[in-house]
Structure formats: C-alpha cells, structure tokens
Write an enzyme that holds these catalytic residues in place. Structure first.
Site, short mmCIF file in Angstrom:
data_model
loop_
_atom_site.label_atom_id
_atom_site.label_comp_id
_atom_site.label_asym_id
_atom_site.label_seq_id
_atom_site.Cartn_x
_atom_site.Cartn_y
_atom_site.Cartn_z
N THR A 132 -8.39 10.40 8.17
CA THR A 132 -8.30 11.24 6.97
C THR A 132 -7.23 10.74 5.99
OG1 THR A 132 -6.80 12.61 8.24
CG2 THR A 132 -9.09 13.35 8.11
N GLY A 133 -6.52 9.67 6.35
CA GLY A 133 -5.43 9.18 5.51
C GLY A 133 -5.93 8.20 4.45
N CYS B 284 1.44 -4.68 3.79
CA CYS B 284 0.51 -4.82 2.66
C CYS B 284 1.03 -5.76 1.57
CB CYS B 284 0.18 -3.45 2.09
SG CYS B 284 1.60 -2.39 1.85
N GLN C 13 4.96 -2.02 -6.35
CA GLN C 13 4.10 -1.42 -5.31
C GLN C 13 3.58 -0.04 -5.71
OE1 GLN C 13 6.84 -3.54 -1.90
NE2 GLN C 13 5.50 -1.90 -1.19
N GLY D 210 0.46 3.06 -1.41
CA GLY D 210 1.08 2.35 -0.28
C GLY D 210 1.89 3.27 0.61
N HIS E 123 -1.01 -3.46 -5.28
CA HIS E 123 0.35 -3.98 -5.39
C HIS E 123 0.33 -5.29 -6.17
CE1 HIS E 123 1.56 -1.03 -2.56
NE2 HIS E 123 1.90 -1.76 -1.52
N1 LIG Z 1 -1.17 2.96 2.46
C1 LIG Z 1 -1.17 1.64 2.52
O1 LIG Z 1 -1.40 0.94 1.53
C2 LIG Z 1 -0.90 0.95 3.82
C3 LIG Z 1 -1.04 -0.44 3.89
C4 LIG Z 1 -0.80 -1.10 5.10
C5 LIG Z 1 -0.44 -0.36 6.20
N2 LIG Z 1 -0.31 1.00 6.11
C6 LIG Z 1 0.06 1.72 7.32
O2 LIG Z 1 -1.05 2.51 7.71
C7 LIG Z 1 -0.60 3.72 8.32
C8 LIG Z 1 -1.23 4.92 7.61
O3 LIG Z 1 -0.89 4.91 6.24
P1 LIG Z 1 -1.60 5.84 5.16
O4 LIG Z 1 -1.08 5.35 3.86
O5 LIG Z 1 -3.06 5.93 5.38
O6 LIG Z 1 -0.93 7.27 5.49
P2 LIG Z 1 -1.49 8.74 5.22
O7 LIG Z 1 -2.33 8.79 4.00
O8 LIG Z 1 -0.29 9.62 5.27
O9 LIG Z 1 -2.42 9.04 6.48
C9 LIG Z 1 -1.92 9.21 7.77
C10 LIG Z 1 -3.06 9.48 8.74
O10 LIG Z 1 -2.48 9.62 10.04
C11 LIG Z 1 -2.91 10.84 10.62
N3 LIG Z 1 -1.90 11.42 11.49
C12 LIG Z 1 -0.65 11.82 11.17
N4 LIG Z 1 -0.04 12.37 12.24
C13 LIG Z 1 -0.93 12.32 13.25
C14 LIG Z 1 -0.91 12.75 14.61
N5 LIG Z 1 0.15 13.34 15.14
N6 LIG Z 1 -2.03 12.54 15.36
C15 LIG Z 1 -3.12 11.95 14.83
N7 LIG Z 1 -3.21 11.54 13.54
C16 LIG Z 1 -2.12 11.71 12.78
C17 LIG Z 1 -3.17 11.75 9.43
O11 LIG Z 1 -4.02 12.79 9.85
P3 LIG Z 1 -3.96 14.26 9.15
O12 LIG Z 1 -4.60 14.05 7.81
O13 LIG Z 1 -4.73 15.08 10.09
O14 LIG Z 1 -2.51 14.63 9.05
C18 LIG Z 1 -3.83 10.76 8.47
O15 LIG Z 1 -5.17 10.59 8.82
C19 LIG Z 1 0.92 3.67 8.26
O16 LIG Z 1 1.41 3.12 9.47
C20 LIG Z 1 1.19 2.71 7.12
O17 LIG Z 1 2.44 2.07 7.24
C21 LIG Z 1 -0.54 1.67 4.95
#
Ligand SMILES: NC(=O)c1ccc[n+]([C@@H]2O[C@H](COP(=O)([O-])OP(=O)(O)OC[C@H]3O[C@@H](n4cnc5c(N)ncnc54)[C@H](OP(=O)(O)O)[C@@H]3O)[C@@H](O)[C@H]2O)c1
Length: 334
Positions: free
Chosen positions: A13-14, A130, A157, A161, A243
């Site tokens: 969902t993220g 990223c 960025q 992100g 980015h």
């Molecule tokens: N955003 C980027 O551009 C990017 C790029 C490279 C790497 N990353 C990495 O990818 C990861 C996610 O980033 P994001 O940007 O997608 O973050 P995000 O939008 O905050 O999404 C986080 C996701 O993790 C889930 N989650 C949180 N706590 C949880 C738990 N206790 N059990 C199971 N699921 C849980 C959330 O579910 P709910 O919705 O249910 O809370 C949501 O689906 C991070 O490690 C980040 O560093 C991100």
C-alpha cells in the site's frame, strides 16, 4: 524457480509497493499468484492487478508459505525482522530497504550494471538506494570507458522518496499556503513547499548524512570499484516524483564530451537529452513514470583534469525502487 512464481509484495500500500504491483503488470511478469501484504492499518484494502481485485493481508510470520519471490518495501525494521523469515520459508527476497545492502552475503544489484551478482544470492538480494541508482545509470557507462576516480555531487530529491505521507505533506502545505494559512509539518523538520532542505536521512558524526554516504558505499559494491570516492550533498526539493543529481566526475583517462555522448548514447536504460541551445535537458517533471533515466548538460569540468560535469534525472519510485526490483526478479527467472 517456477516459471510462474507466487509473488508477494510486502508494503503493497506504500509509494513503492503500489508501483511494484503496477510494474509487475506492465512488464507482464509471469506472476502465478500475487499476495499483497501491509500493516494491520490497511489490511482489507483492495488493489487491482490484471483486472482483478486483490485484498491486502496483514503481514505476519506465517505470510510466506508457498511464496517464491517476495518484494519488500516496508522499511528497514520490517525487512530486518521479516526478510530472514521469508528466506527461511524458501522464497527469494528482493529488499528495497537499506537493511542488507552492505551485507557481504547479500548481492546489491542494478541489472544494467551487475546482473550476474544476482546468482550469488543466499535468499536475499538488495535493491540500491534510489539516488545512487539514478546517478549510477549514467556514471557506470562512463566508468567503463574512462575509469571514474571520484565524484562530487548534489541531489535534488523528490518528496515521494520519503513515502506516501511525504507526498501528502507537500500537497497539504501547498493548499494551506494557497488558502493563506500557516503550514503544518509532520514528516520533514521544516516546510517543504516552496523550500529546499539540505537534509535527507539522519546526520553522521562526520557531518554527512547517511543518504550522502550511500553513493560511495553502494557505488563501490555495485560497480565492483573499491577505491571509488564520492562527496555528496543530498537535498530535498518540492518535486513530487523523480530525483535529479548534478555530478562532477574525475576520470583516470582523458574524456571529451563527444566521446562521453557516444558512450551514453549506447547505455541501456538511459536517454541522452542534451541540446541546451534548444532548452532541452532532463527534468524530473518529464522523467516521472518513465522507466529510463535521462542524462544531459554534459560539459568538460573546468575545475579538474579529465573531468566531466553532467545532470541526470530518473523516477526514483521506478528505477530507484519498483522497476529495479522487478528487473531483478526477471533475472531470477532467466
Ligand atoms: N520511496 C522511494 O522512492 C523509495 C526508493 C527506494 C527505496 N525505498 C524504500 O522502500 C521502503 C518503503 O518506502 P515507501 O516510500 O514506499 O514508504 P511508504 O509509502 O511509507 O510505505 C510503507 C509501506 O510499508 C507498510 N508497513 C509499514 N509498517 C508495516 C508493518 N508493521 N507491517 C507491514 N507493513 C508495514 C505500509 O503499510 P500501511 O499502509 O498498512 O501502513 C506501506 O505499505 C523503505 O524502506 C524505503 O527506504 C523507497
């Protein structure tokens, strides 16, 4: 590996997870079955995949029975706890967090650069940071041709992100300002709308941030280049998606703009947009939702010998996360 594997997306969902589901569908990845996992907060939500609604389930220790590939993007602490459980249950984890990137037993892979490292996995494969991924898409082909010694770089960025809550924070602050209200902030330490923050990730005793050191550390591992040096300033800007990085690179061998153009023109996953007289250069607005990264503003660096300055932009939710992860999964099936 089964030719039609059972795939799980953890953090579905993220900001990244949603793109993973879309990318699996768009690239026709041969998913046999898809399991979507998130926290209890959003369990029960439905996401569409190939015209079907799939219900998101709560992540538990028992979520991985029968799963063959698990794409993790739920943050480092979730990866540290659940990736070893998933690997033990027999699936290959492709992890987007920073939890395992520098672990010697875990390959850190950008398929255009070091696809062969995928084969060395022992159950977990890491996706790079990223900003590092976007920068290396242009830097690595130049390194192959001219051997990079060191870079100085500044990043620009996007808020996505930081995840879904940060996208919402920028939207809300713009609305607040348009309506003449004070802004509120929860994700960033200051207002991000109409501002730039020279602060991404937490500060280290050296004064650099953790994010800034990822370019050198992860760059060395991905490029198999143990003496690569990178001095980086990471900056958060009020851009929703994609980015950009301004890079000044010093090479061992002499380099010209013409020779660099030739090399970059053949690089996979990269477009050259470099006609400054026509105002053509990569922009995050137009790189958003594109698989390819783009490089431009190529010029001889006037501050050192064998130097090249350039600007690279790329969708960090795709090449910096979801796309790269699905490309790694494709390598697993090859
Ligand atoms: N955003 C980027 O551009 C990017 C790029 C490279 C790497 N990353 C990495 O990818 C990861 C996610 O980033 P994001 O940007 O997608 O973050 P995000 O939008 O905050 O999404 C986080 C996701 O993790 C889930 N989650 C949180 N706590 C949880 C738990 N206790 N059990 C199971 N699921 C849980 C959330 O579910 P709910 O919705 O249910 O809370 C949501 O689906 C991070 O490690 C980040 O560093 C991100």
């Amino acid at each position: 590996m089964n030719r039609k594997p059972h795939v799980a997306v953890v953090g579905a969902t993220g900001a990244v997870g949603i793109e993973m589901v879309k990318t699996l569908e768009k690239r026709n990845f041969p998913v046999g079955k898809l399991t979507l996992l998130a926290s209890a907060r959003l369990a029960g939500k439905k996401l569409r995949f190939r015209g079907e609604e799939i219900t998101v389930q709560e992540l538990t220790r028992n979520s991985f029975g029968g799963v063959e590939i698990a794409l993790f993007s739920a943050g480092s602490s979730i990866s540290k706890e659940f990736a070893p459980i998933a690997a033990k249950a027999g699936c290959v984890v492709i992890d987007n967090s920073s939890a395992f990137r520098m672990d010697d037993k875990v390959p850190l892979v950008i398929p255009e650069i070091n696809a062969a490292d995928v084969k060395l996995h022992q159950g977990i494969i890491a996706n790079p940071n990223c900003t590092t991924a976007v920068a290396l898409m242009a830097l690595y082909p130049l390194h192959q041709a001219f051997f990079v010694k060191r870079i100085f770089a500044s990043s620009y960025q996007a808020v996505s992100g930081t995840g879904a809550k940060a996208i919402e924070e920028l939207r809300r602050q713009i609305q607040q300002l348009v309506n003449g209200h004070e802004t509120t902030h929860e994700v960033y330490p200051h207002q991000i709308a109409f501002n730039v923050l020279p602060h991404v990730d937490s500060f280290l005793p050296s004064g650099y941030t953790k994010e800034e050191m990822k370019m050198e550390n992860e760059g060395r591992k991905i490029m198999h280049h143990p003496t690569f040096r990178a001095s980086v300033t990471c900056v958060r800007v009020p851009v929703y998606r994609a980015h950009s990085i301004a890079v000044n690179a010093e090479f061992d061998k002499p380099v010209t703009v013409e020779a660099a153009h030739k090399v970059l023109g053949k690089a996979p996953g990269l477009q050259v947009i470099d006609e400054p007289a026509k105002n053509k250069y990569p922009q995050p607005l137009y790189q958003a939702e594109q698989y390819d990264c783009a490089v431009g503003r190529l010029r001889r660096d006037c501050a050192f010998e064998n130097g090249l300055a350039f600007w690279v932009s790329g969708d960090q939710l795709l090449k910096g996360a979801a796309l790269n992860a699905v490309q790694i999964a494709e390598e697993l099936l090859r």
